[in-house]
Design a protein around this motif. Structure first.
Motif, PDB file in Angstrom:
ATOM      1  N   GLU A 297       0.819  -1.211   0.000  1.00  0.00           N
ATOM      2  CA  GLU A 297       0.000   0.000   0.000  1.00  0.00           C
ATOM      3  C   GLU A 297       0.854   1.262   0.000  1.00  0.00           C
ATOM      4  OE1 GLU A 297      -3.760   1.978   2.484  1.00  0.00           O
ATOM      5  OE2 GLU A 297      -2.524   0.400   3.393  1.00  0.00           O
ATOM      6  N   TRP A 298       1.893   1.286   0.852  1.00  0.00           N
ATOM      7  CA  TRP A 298       2.721   2.495   0.909  1.00  0.00           C
ATOM      8  C   TRP A 298       3.481   2.688  -0.396  1.00  0.00           C
ATOM      9  CZ3 TRP A 298       7.745   3.934   0.237  1.00  0.00           C
ATOM     10  CH2 TRP A 298       8.040   5.268   0.586  1.00  0.00           C
ATOM     11  N   GLN A 299       4.046   1.614  -0.939  1.00  0.00           N
ATOM     12  CA  GLN A 299       4.828   1.744  -2.172  1.00  0.00           C
ATOM     13  C   GLN A 299       3.947   2.157  -3.348  1.00  0.00           C
ATOM     14  OE1 GLN A 299       7.689  -1.119  -3.361  1.00  0.00           O
ATOM     15  NE2 GLN A 299       8.683  -1.271  -1.364  1.00  0.00           N
ATOM     16  N   GLN A 300       2.728   1.650  -3.401  1.00  0.00           N
ATOM     17  CA  GLN A 300       1.832   2.074  -4.477  1.00  0.00           C
ATOM     18  C   GLN A 300       1.624   3.591  -4.441  1.00  0.00           C
ATOM     19  OE1 GLN A 300      -1.801  -0.290  -4.125  1.00  0.00           O
ATOM     20  NE2 GLN A 300      -1.208  -1.449  -5.938  1.00  0.00           N
ATOM     21  N   ALA A 301       1.337   4.093  -3.247  1.00  0.00           N
ATOM     22  CA  ALA A 301       1.127   5.537  -3.115  1.00  0.00           C
ATOM     23  C   ALA A 301       2.409   6.303  -3.417  1.00  0.00           C
ATOM     24  CB  ALA A 301       0.621   5.859  -1.712  1.00  0.00           C
TER      25      ALA A 301
END
Length: 730
Positions: free
Chosen positions: A547-551
């Motif tokens: 989730e963090w890397q996608q953002a």
């Protein structure tokens, strides 16, 4: 066929030859003939004096009435007092206005704008010497191969026998009808070359239309709305190439839905003005671009199958409501672009397809006239009348609605005769090639007319091939567009960013290749609606990782977009990191802004827009190599790009560092051109963007240590998956 039968069957081609008034000076006889279905008695009244001229008698017991009267002088204009079973009424005879009707097509081919100034339903005031001038509507429609055309509407109970139109030498049918006012609903009843009935047709130049199921045209008065954007139009004549252009692309029906208890399906144009404009201002966008607003029958086409090029969709209100929306945008310093579709049109019965029983608007041969991708008709760009119709429409939106720009859809499909066709399914041009010379000529004419008539406006091509000089002047052999969407940049960069960061080192050329041709055209960088629908996934969901890397990937990619030369376009929902694909039946998922991640992404878009507008280095030379330098484009192993953007005077310099991996780089060296102070003006990894808040330098000072072929260098702590904008302070 007897006249009575022809009128009864709505097959009268030249009603002016039979109906109306004729005055014989030799014997002072004034003859009046009229066709009035359901009338029982008809008296003729001199409009100037109000006196009775005489009584008309039925011919052969039909509803054809005729009378002869001896008068010293023919009345200038007259009316009928009509009695029928329902009562009495007065009507001014339309067939006494032959000259005024023919005026509709005088010199129509002399100027493209004449199409919307003379055809369709034009409200006019008849030039008569009366205390109260006669208000009327002049109707004119092009149907060269029809044998009869009648005006039908609420005013005659949709009876095609009541108001036959007159055919002119050029294939236009005309009639002036007193008493028809703005708001009247109408269509045309046509018979083909064999006398067969065709589906009732909406007006091709209709200015306002009803929705399903009637699709009727509505008479509209374009002179009532009072514009308040004079200051804007004066200011808007700036050179677009050296101005910031950050475009928010949206679909009006699904940007935001009304409250569930409102009973409404869509926000109106006026509600959009109240809600959308403050949002655009807050987010810092300079332009909005709307998916087509021209009237269209099928919601699922998003407007790209228009039937009613001269009418803004009544889904959202009246034409004046749309003018209000544009006016409010201008008063708030927002430019308005609309998607325009001159490439094709659908087969709906009330529309242009086989308009008079023949291919009036489309190529006759399906190898040129039928689009296999969209199951729609292709305009015949070789016909003067079709070319003028389309050029007029382009001018119409800028003239009547003060639109600032036209983004022209599906240009590639127009340029190539073999577009989406297999061998044997297309017809080569006269030179044996696949270029559609007629379409090329049309686009050149359209662009020439737009820029000559409205120099403050612009045109933008959605053109997905390497066709040369799309955004170069016609005088230089170009198509004449102001800008072109950079589809190559979009495809390559999205393909790259979708890769796992550990594999990006092997695809480094995909993120850098666009600079090989970045200045061949005047480009707009688009992340449009087409990239977030039909299984392609939202922009956020294209990004790899947790989730963090996608953002973080999304934020880094967006930073790269704003650093790259070219104007910017983002579709609604991108700016909040919407997870779901766009759904035209729904709304942007605004509820996501309850969460810090989506707030952070929105904050980044807002700050990028503001930085982009604030710093000329990021926009002034978008279309010139003088404004861009690679500091380092070869660092594939670390997947890091180093870019320099410069203002026109080269005094303002912004360095951009982009880290496409989740690896932190402490004391990363960046080559710079000058000694002095450097300031971090934007960091996509900042906490307010839901970044990692990895420590980095707010200020840097160059040292005399050459790096990246530059005489100086600075040391930067480079966060993971981040884009840094660094301003040279001096």
């Amino acid at each position: 066929m007897q006249l009575e039968q022809a009128l009864k069957q709505a097959k009268c081609t030249f009603p002016f030859a039979h109906l109306g008034a004729h005055y014989q000076t030799s014997n002072s006889v004034f003859t009046v003939t009229t066709w009035l279905p359901n009338a029982e008695e008809v008296n003729v009244i001199d409009l100037a004096s109000g006196k009775l001229l005489g009584i008309l008698k039925k011919v052969n017991g039909s509803h054809l009435f005729r009378g002869e009267f001896e008068v010293k002088q023919a009345p200038q204009f007259y009316a009928f007092d009509v009695t029928n079973k329902q009562g009495q009424y007065q009507v001014v005879d339309p067939y006494q206005f032959q000259d005024q009707a023919y005026h509709a097509v005088h010199f129509i081919d002399h100027n493209a704008q004449n199409v919307y100034q003379q055809l369709g339903a034009q409200l006019i005031e008849l030039d008569v010497e009366l205390e109260a001038p006669i208000q009327a509507t002049r109707f004119a429609v092009f149907a060269p191969n029809a044998t009869a055309v009648s005006l039908i509407g609420e005013f005659n109970y949709w009876d095609g026998s009541c108001l036959p139109m007159q055919k002119t030498d050029f294939g236009y049918w005309v009639l002036v009808v007193p008493g028809i006012e703005a708001g009247a609903k109408y269509k045309y009843q046509l018979k083909d070359a064999a006398g067969n009935d065709l589906p009732h047709k909406a007006d091709p130049v209709g200015f306002y239309a009803e929705q399903y199921p009637s699709h009727t045209s509505i008479v509209f008065d374009h002179e009532l709305y009072q514009w308040k954007d004079k200051a804007w139009l004066k200011k808007a004549k700036k050179d677009k190439y050296h101005q910031p252009m950050s475009i928010y692309e949206l679909h009006l029906a699904s940007w935001k839905r009304p409250a569930a208890d409102s009973g409404e399906t869509y926000l109106s144009y006026r509600e959009l003005a109240a809600q959308l404009i403050p949002y655009i201002k807050d987010m810092g966008y300079t332009h909005i671009e709307m998916l087509p607003v021209s009237e269209f029958p099928f919601d699922g086409s998003w407007g790209y199958q228009p039937v009613g090029l001269f009418a803004p969709s009544s889904r959202f209100g009246t034409p004046d409501d749309f003018k209000f929306f544009v006016d409010q945008c201008h008063q708030n310093d927002i430019s308005v672009i609309i998607d325009w579709v001159p490439a094709h049109f659908p087969e709906d019965g009330h529309g242009l397809a086989r308009f008079d029983g023949t291919h009036v608007y489309e190529y006759e041969d399906p190898r040129k006239g039928w689009h296999p991708d969209w199951n729609s008709c292709i305009y015949d760009f070789g016909k003067d009348t079709v070319r003028q119709f389309l050029v007029a429409n382009a001018l119409f939106w800028i003239d009547k609605y003060h639109i600032d720009g036209l983004r022209v859809d599906a240009v590639a499909s127009m340029l190539y005769l073999d577009y989406s066709r297999e061998e044997g399914e297309w017809i080569p041009n006269v030179d044996g090639g696949n270029h559609n010379y007629e379409a090329i000529s049309f686009l050149q004419w359209m662009n020439t007319e737009v820029y000559e008539k409205f120099p403050h406006a612009m045109t933008i091509a959605e053109e997905s091939t390497s066709f040369p000089k799309v955004s170069r002047p016609v005088s230089e052999g170009g198509l004449g567009f102001g800008f072109k969407w950079n589809m190559g940049w979009m495809h390559d960069s999205l393909h790259y960013i979708a890769k796992d960061p550990s594999y990006r080192r092997y695809h480094h050329n995909e993120i850098t290749f666009s600079m090989v041709y970045a200045f061949d055209e005047s480009f707009v960088l688009p992340i449009s609606h087409d990239e977030v629908v039909h299984g392609k996934g939202s922009l956020l969901r294209k990004m790899p990782g947790d989730e963090w890397q996608q953002a973080a990937n999304l934020r880094t990619y967006t930073g790269f977009m704003y650093a790259h030369p070219g104007k910017k376009l983002n579709f609604m929902g991108n700016e909040i990191g919407q997870a779901a694909e766009w759904n035209h039946d729904s709304s942007v998922n605004w509820h996501l802004l309850e969460f810090e991640k989506h707030q952070g992404i929105q904050n980044l878009y807002r700050d990028l827009n503001k930085a982009y507008r604030k710093y000329p280095a990021l926009y002034e030379l978008d279309h010139s190599p003088d404004g861009f330098e690679w500091i380092d484009h070869g660092n594939a192993d670390q997947s890091i790009l180093s870019i320099l953007r410069k203002s026109t005077d080269a005094k303002q310099k912004i360095y951009v560092l982009i880290n496409f991996t989740p690896v932190v780089h402490e004391n990363f060296k960046l080559g710079v051109q000058s000694g002095g102070e450097y300031q971090l003006i934007l960091n996509s990894d900042d906490k307010k963007y839901w970044g990692s808040a990895s420590k980095t330098n707010k200020k840097m000072y160059a040292v005399t240590e050459p790096w990246n072929d530059q005489p100086y260098s600075v040391s930067v702590n480079l966060p993971p998956l981040a884009c840094l904008f660094i301003l040279f302070k001096g």
